[in-house]
Write a protein that holds these residues in place. Sequence first.
Motif, PDB file in Angstrom:
ATOM      1  N   UNK A   1       0.865  -1.173   0.000  1.00  0.00           N
ATOM      2  CA  UNK A   1       0.000   0.000   0.000  1.00  0.00           C
ATOM      3  C   UNK A   1       0.899   1.218   0.000  1.00  0.00           C
ATOM      4  N   UNK A   2       0.506   2.254  -0.714  1.00  0.00           N
ATOM      5  CA  UNK A   2       1.316   3.465  -0.762  1.00  0.00           C
ATOM      6  C   UNK A   2       0.420   4.691  -0.677  1.00  0.00           C
ATOM      7  N   UNK A   3       0.973   5.737  -0.105  1.00  0.00           N
ATOM      8  CA  UNK A   3       0.239   6.996  -0.034  1.00  0.00           C
ATOM      9  C   UNK A   3      -0.010   7.509  -1.451  1.00  0.00           C
ATOM     10  N   UNK A   4      -1.102   8.217  -1.619  1.00  0.00           N
ATOM     11  CA  UNK A   4      -1.446   8.741  -2.942  1.00  0.00           C
ATOM     12  C   UNK A   4      -0.322   9.617  -3.508  1.00  0.00           C
ATOM     13  N   UNK A   5       0.347  10.336  -2.627  1.00  0.00           N
ATOM     14  CA  UNK A   5       1.387  11.264  -3.072  1.00  0.00           C
ATOM     15  C   UNK A   5       2.610  10.574  -3.660  1.00  0.00           C
ATOM     16  N   UNK A   6       2.769   9.282  -3.408  1.00  0.00           N
ATOM     17  CA  UNK A   6       3.956   8.576  -3.900  1.00  0.00           C
ATOM     18  C   UNK A   6       3.612   7.412  -4.820  1.00  0.00           C
ATOM     19  N   UNK A   7       2.349   7.147  -5.013  1.00  0.00           N
ATOM     20  CA  UNK A   7       1.950   6.030  -5.875  1.00  0.00           C
ATOM     21  C   UNK A   7       2.524   6.205  -7.270  1.00  0.00           C
ATOM     22  N   UNK A   8       3.053   5.108  -7.788  1.00  0.00           N
ATOM     23  CA  UNK A   8       3.647   5.145  -9.118  1.00  0.00           C
ATOM     24  C   UNK A   8       5.100   5.585  -9.104  1.00  0.00           C
ATOM     25  N   UNK A   9       5.583   6.072  -7.976  1.00  0.00           N
ATOM     26  CA  UNK A   9       6.973   6.529  -7.882  1.00  0.00           C
ATOM     27  C   UNK A   9       7.762   5.727  -6.847  1.00  0.00           C
ATOM     28  N   UNK A  10       7.122   5.359  -5.763  1.00  0.00           N
ATOM     29  CA  UNK A  10       7.798   4.633  -4.681  1.00  0.00           C
ATOM     30  C   UNK A  10       7.293   3.198  -4.635  1.00  0.00           C
ATOM     31  N   UNK A  11       8.192   2.285  -4.303  1.00  0.00           N
ATOM     32  CA  UNK A  11       7.838   0.877  -4.178  1.00  0.00           C
ATOM     33  C   UNK A  11       8.454   0.304  -2.915  1.00  0.00           C
ATOM     34  N   UNK A  12       7.616  -0.330  -2.112  1.00  0.00           N
ATOM     35  CA  UNK A  12       8.100  -0.997  -0.903  1.00  0.00           C
ATOM     36  C   UNK A  12       8.229  -2.485  -1.196  1.00  0.00           C
ATOM     37  N   UNK A  13       9.288  -3.094  -0.677  1.00  0.00           N
ATOM     38  CA  UNK A  13       9.490  -4.525  -0.865  1.00  0.00           C
ATOM     39  C   UNK A  13      10.231  -5.073   0.338  1.00  0.00           C
ATOM     40  N   UNK A  14      10.368  -6.380   0.380  1.00  0.00           N
ATOM     41  CA  UNK A  14      11.047  -6.980   1.511  1.00  0.00           C
ATOM     42  C   UNK A  14      11.875  -8.170   1.037  1.00  0.00           C
ATOM     43  N   UNK A  15      12.857  -8.516   1.842  1.00  0.00           N
ATOM     44  CA  UNK A  15      13.659  -9.719   1.630  1.00  0.00           C
ATOM     45  C   UNK A  15      13.672 -10.428   2.978  1.00  0.00           C
ATOM     46  N   UNK A  16      12.841 -11.436   3.107  1.00  0.00           N
ATOM     47  CA  UNK A  16      12.723 -12.113   4.400  1.00  0.00           C
ATOM     48  C   UNK A  16      14.026 -12.790   4.800  1.00  0.00           C
ATOM     49  N   UNK A  17      14.747 -13.313   3.843  1.00  0.00           N
ATOM     50  CA  UNK A  17      15.994 -14.008   4.157  1.00  0.00           C
ATOM     51  C   UNK A  17      17.023 -13.052   4.758  1.00  0.00           C
ATOM     52  N   UNK A  18      16.952 -11.786   4.347  1.00  0.00           N
ATOM     53  CA  UNK A  18      17.884 -10.787   4.859  1.00  0.00           C
ATOM     54  C   UNK A  18      17.266  -9.921   5.948  1.00  0.00           C
ATOM     55  N   UNK A  19      16.035 -10.235   6.320  1.00  0.00           N
ATOM     56  CA  UNK A  19      15.327  -9.431   7.335  1.00  0.00           C
ATOM     57  C   UNK A  19      15.386  -7.945   6.988  1.00  0.00           C
ATOM     58  N   UNK A  20      15.157  -7.661   5.742  1.00  0.00           N
ATOM     59  CA  UNK A  20      15.311  -6.297   5.247  1.00  0.00           C
ATOM     60  C   UNK A  20      14.067  -5.849   4.505  1.00  0.00           C
TER      61      UNK A  20
END
Length: 119
Positions: free
Chosen positions: A58-77
């Motif tokens: 989920x992303x704020x409207x102000x950053x949609x299309x520009x910001x991307x959140x992701x995760x790497x569980x193996x790296x706890x990051x």
Amino acid sequence: QVQLVESGGGVVQAGGSLRLSCVVSGTIDSIHRRAWYRQAPGKQRELVADISSGGITNAADSVKGRFTVSRDNARNTVYLQMNSLKPEDAGRYYCYVQATCGFLFCDHWGQGTQVTVSS
């Protein structure tokens, strides 16, 4: 003791990109939610983007299309890829994790990393 350590902030020109990282360490039970918040001087802290344990983002409207959140569980990051940065994106970016804490949920925060966007 749970620690969240952010990195990747800096100074970038408008239109540029940055990638923030947050490493989660310590004894922590199930993580339900990972998120990035930001706070600009004189403003309240606001949610930028989050990702659930199931991978729903989920992303704020102000950053949609520009910001991307992701995760790497193996790296706890957890990451925040920020593209097409604007001066209004400047602020201190905080990593946040919500995890199981006994029968409750606990909130964990990092110290933040500074993002400056020059016009």
